[in-house]
Design a protein around this motif. Structure first.
Motif, PDB file in Angstrom:
ATOM      1  N   LEU A 195       0.840  -1.193   0.000  1.00 55.06           N
ATOM      2  CA  LEU A 195       0.000   0.000   0.000  1.00 55.06           C
ATOM      3  C   LEU A 195       0.877   1.246   0.000  1.00 55.06           C
ATOM      4  N   GLU A 196       0.529   2.188  -0.847  1.00 55.68           N
ATOM      5  CA  GLU A 196       1.221   3.475  -0.799  1.00 55.68           C
ATOM      6  C   GLU A 196       0.898   4.172   0.524  1.00 55.68           C
ATOM      7  N   HIS A 197       1.903   4.791   1.109  1.00 54.76           N
ATOM      8  CA  HIS A 197       1.752   5.384   2.443  1.00 54.76           C
ATOM      9  C   HIS A 197       0.628   6.422   2.491  1.00 54.76           C
ATOM     10  N   SER A 198       0.492   7.214   1.428  1.00 51.14           N
ATOM     11  CA  SER A 198      -0.521   8.269   1.442  1.00 51.14           C
ATOM     12  C   SER A 198      -1.932   7.690   1.513  1.00 51.14           C
ATOM     13  N   PHE A 199      -2.134   6.473   0.997  1.00 47.57           N
ATOM     14  CA  PHE A 199      -3.426   5.804   1.115  1.00 47.57           C
ATOM     15  C   PHE A 199      -3.549   5.108   2.465  1.00 47.57           C
ATOM     16  N   ALA A 200      -2.498   4.409   2.883  1.00 46.54           N
ATOM     17  CA  ALA A 200      -2.550   3.661   4.143  1.00 46.54           C
ATOM     18  C   ALA A 200      -2.789   4.563   5.339  1.00 46.54           C
ATOM     19  N   SER A 201      -2.376   5.829   5.263  1.00 43.62           N
ATOM     20  CA  SER A 201      -2.497   6.735   6.402  1.00 43.62           C
ATOM     21  C   SER A 201      -3.870   7.401   6.490  1.00 43.62           C
ATOM     22  N   THR A 202      -4.744   7.141   5.515  1.00 42.61           N
ATOM     23  CA  THR A 202      -6.094   7.695   5.563  1.00 42.61           C
ATOM     24  C   THR A 202      -7.022   6.762   6.335  1.00 42.61           C
ATOM     25  N   ALA A 203      -8.216   7.271   6.670  1.00 46.86           N
ATOM     26  CA  ALA A 203      -9.202   6.432   7.351  1.00 46.86           C
ATOM     27  C   ALA A 203      -9.609   5.255   6.468  1.00 46.86           C
ATOM     28  N   ARG A 204      -9.748   5.488   5.156  1.00 44.99           N
ATOM     29  CA  ARG A 204     -10.092   4.396   4.244  1.00 44.99           C
ATOM     30  C   ARG A 204      -8.980   3.350   4.195  1.00 44.99           C
ATOM     31  N   GLY A 205      -7.731   3.829   4.175  1.00 40.44           N
ATOM     32  CA  GLY A 205      -6.612   2.900   4.159  1.00 40.44           C
ATOM     33  C   GLY A 205      -6.523   2.088   5.438  1.00 40.44           C
ATOM     34  N   ALA A 206      -6.724   2.752   6.580  1.00 46.31           N
ATOM     35  CA  ALA A 206      -6.694   2.041   7.853  1.00 46.31           C
ATOM     36  C   ALA A 206      -7.808   1.011   7.932  1.00 46.31           C
ATOM     37  N   ALA A 207      -8.998   1.368   7.464  1.00 45.47           N
ATOM     38  CA  ALA A 207     -10.103   0.414   7.449  1.00 45.47           C
ATOM     39  C   ALA A 207      -9.790  -0.755   6.518  1.00 45.47           C
ATOM     40  N   PHE A 208      -9.132  -0.473   5.403  1.00 45.71           N
ATOM     41  CA  PHE A 208      -8.737  -1.516   4.454  1.00 45.71           C
ATOM     42  C   PHE A 208      -7.771  -2.499   5.127  1.00 45.71           C
ATOM     43  N   ILE A 209      -6.784  -1.974   5.811  1.00 47.87           N
ATOM     44  CA  ILE A 209      -5.816  -2.821   6.507  1.00 47.87           C
ATOM     45  C   ILE A 209      -6.498  -3.658   7.576  1.00 47.87           C
ATOM     46  N   ASN A 210      -7.358  -3.026   8.360  1.00 44.94           N
ATOM     47  CA  ASN A 210      -8.031  -3.755   9.427  1.00 44.94           C
ATOM     48  C   ASN A 210      -8.963  -4.826   8.884  1.00 44.94           C
ATOM     49  N   ARG A 211      -9.546  -4.568   7.705  1.00 45.90           N
ATOM     50  CA  ARG A 211     -10.407  -5.575   7.070  1.00 45.90           C
ATOM     51  C   ARG A 211      -9.587  -6.807   6.700  1.00 45.90           C
ATOM     52  N   ILE A 212      -8.383  -6.611   6.181  1.00 45.22           N
ATOM     53  CA  ILE A 212      -7.508  -7.734   5.849  1.00 45.22           C
ATOM     54  C   ILE A 212      -7.118  -8.487   7.116  1.00 45.22           C
ATOM     55  N   LYS A 213      -6.752  -7.728   8.152  1.00 37.20           N
ATOM     56  CA  LYS A 213      -6.328  -8.369   9.399  1.00 37.20           C
ATOM     57  C   LYS A 213      -7.443  -9.165  10.066  1.00 37.20           C
ATOM     58  N   ALA A 214      -8.689  -8.757   9.817  1.00 38.86           N
ATOM     59  CA  ALA A 214      -9.818  -9.427  10.458  1.00 38.86           C
ATOM     60  C   ALA A 214     -10.192 -10.732   9.778  1.00 38.86           C
ATOM     61  N   ASP A 215      -9.626 -11.014   8.605  1.00 42.03           N
ATOM     62  CA  ASP A 215      -9.983 -12.207   7.835  1.00 42.03           C
ATOM     63  C   ASP A 215      -8.989 -13.324   8.142  1.00 42.03           C
ATOM     64  N   PRO A 216      -9.409 -14.399   8.824  1.00 39.28           N
ATOM     65  CA  PRO A 216      -8.481 -15.494   9.146  1.00 39.28           C
ATOM     66  C   PRO A 216      -7.848 -16.123   7.906  1.00 39.28           C
ATOM     67  N   ALA A 217      -8.558 -16.090   6.775  1.00 39.71           N
ATOM     68  CA  ALA A 217      -8.020 -16.680   5.548  1.00 39.71           C
ATOM     69  C   ALA A 217      -6.829 -15.891   5.015  1.00 39.71           C
ATOM     70  N   LEU A 218      -6.653 -14.645   5.501  1.00 35.59           N
ATOM     71  CA  LEU A 218      -5.552 -13.800   5.039  1.00 35.59           C
ATOM     72  C   LEU A 218      -4.479 -13.630   6.114  1.00 35.59           C
ATOM     73  N   ALA A 219      -4.464 -14.547   7.086  1.00 32.65           N
ATOM     74  CA  ALA A 219      -3.534 -14.413   8.209  1.00 32.65           C
ATOM     75  C   ALA A 219      -2.081 -14.416   7.756  1.00 32.65           C
ATOM     76  N   ALA A 220      -1.782 -15.106   6.665  1.00 33.14           N
ATOM     77  CA  ALA A 220      -0.396 -15.185   6.194  1.00 33.14           C
ATOM     78  C   ALA A 220      -0.021 -14.031   5.279  1.00 33.14           C
ATOM     79  N   CYS A 221      -0.966 -13.161   5.000  1.00 30.18           N
ATOM     80  CA  CYS A 221      -0.712 -12.050   4.083  1.00 30.18           C
ATOM     81  C   CYS A 221       0.166 -10.990   4.761  1.00 30.18           C
ATOM     82  N   GLU A 222       1.231 -10.595   4.079  1.00 29.85           N
ATOM     83  CA  GLU A 222       2.134  -9.570   4.608  1.00 29.85           C
ATOM     84  C   GLU A 222       1.744  -8.210   4.044  1.00 29.85           C
ATOM     85  N   ILE A 223       1.581  -7.237   4.915  1.00 32.12           N
ATOM     86  CA  ILE A 223       1.215  -5.887   4.495  1.00 32.12           C
ATOM     87  C   ILE A 223       2.469  -5.010   4.482  1.00 32.12           C
TER      88      ILE A 223
END
Length: 216
Positions: A50-78
């Motif tokens: 993720l580009e930092h300018s996107f990751a630092s927004t509320a949408r980016g943070a919600a996107f990251i948290n959505r990935i983290k909340a999915d057990p099927a994506l536990a091995a995914c590196e951000i």
């Protein structure tokens, strides 16, 4: 083969793909975050960059948290990238946290943030729909001076809105302002959680509405 998904501003994608680790990445503009999320949940990439300018927004943070909340994506590196150089300030697995790579989305705010500590707050235990600028929203809690709602339609802090409540007798319409708003991305789809301050609502009418939806 390792799969990488890259999300950045459209005018930065080409430059970021010059990075040796990203030449084979599947690119998405940050405005297509929902399409990117769909690809991620289907393909389960090893890396999501993720580009930092996107990751630092509320949408980016919600996107990251959505990935983290999915057990099927536990091995995914951000990984978080700087557009200028393609450098990665930090990485973390989806199941972990890293201050540089995974800004936390602001927590769902309590109604008190919208100033309703001045009046008793009533939590709504059943599905109660209200209208904000004609668009349906779900009522979370309410007092005679404000409410917390969840809406599929965009809501922004300081946005002036027209709110409608419907009780057993007649609709109530009045003006309000969005005191705060959080973007959320649960599995059900993107939504906005917001606090509304009432401007010209009749306290007696709102009190009757509260009584009608909380009566057993």
């Amino acid at each position: 083969m390792s799969i990488t998904v890259l999300i950045a501003a459209s005018n930065h994608l080409a430059a970021l793909k010059q990075h040796p680790d990203l030449t084979d990445a599947e690119p998405f503009a940050d405005t297509d975050a929902l399409k990117a999320l769909d690809a991620i949940t289907k393909r389960r990439p090893q890396v999501v960059a993720l580009e930092h300018s996107f990751a630092s927004t509320a949408r980016g943070a919600a996107f990251i948290n959505r990935i983290k909340a999915d057990p099927a994506l536990a091995a995914c590196e951000i990984r978080i990238l700087e557009a200028e150089s393609g450098a990665t300030p930090g990485t973390s697995p989806a199941g972990g946290t890293s201050e540089a790579s995974a800004p936390a989305a602001p927590p769902a705010a309590a109604l008190d943030r919208s100033g309703t500590r001045r009046a008793e707050r009533h939590v709504v235990s059943r599905n109660v729909e209200v209208l904000i600028d004609g668009n349906p929203a779900t009522l979370v809690n309410i007092s005679i001076v404000g409410a917390q709602v969840v809406s599929m339609s965009s809501l922004r802090p300081n946005q002036r809105v027209r709110m409608s409540l419907v009780d057993a007798t007649r609709p109530m319409r009045f003006n309000g302002v969005i005191a705060w708003a959080n973007f959320e991305m649960p599995k059900e789809g993107p939504r906005y959680r917001a606090g509304v301050n009432f401007y010209d609502a009749s306290p007696d009418m709102v009190a009757r509405f509260i009584e009608s939806i909380t009566a057993t």
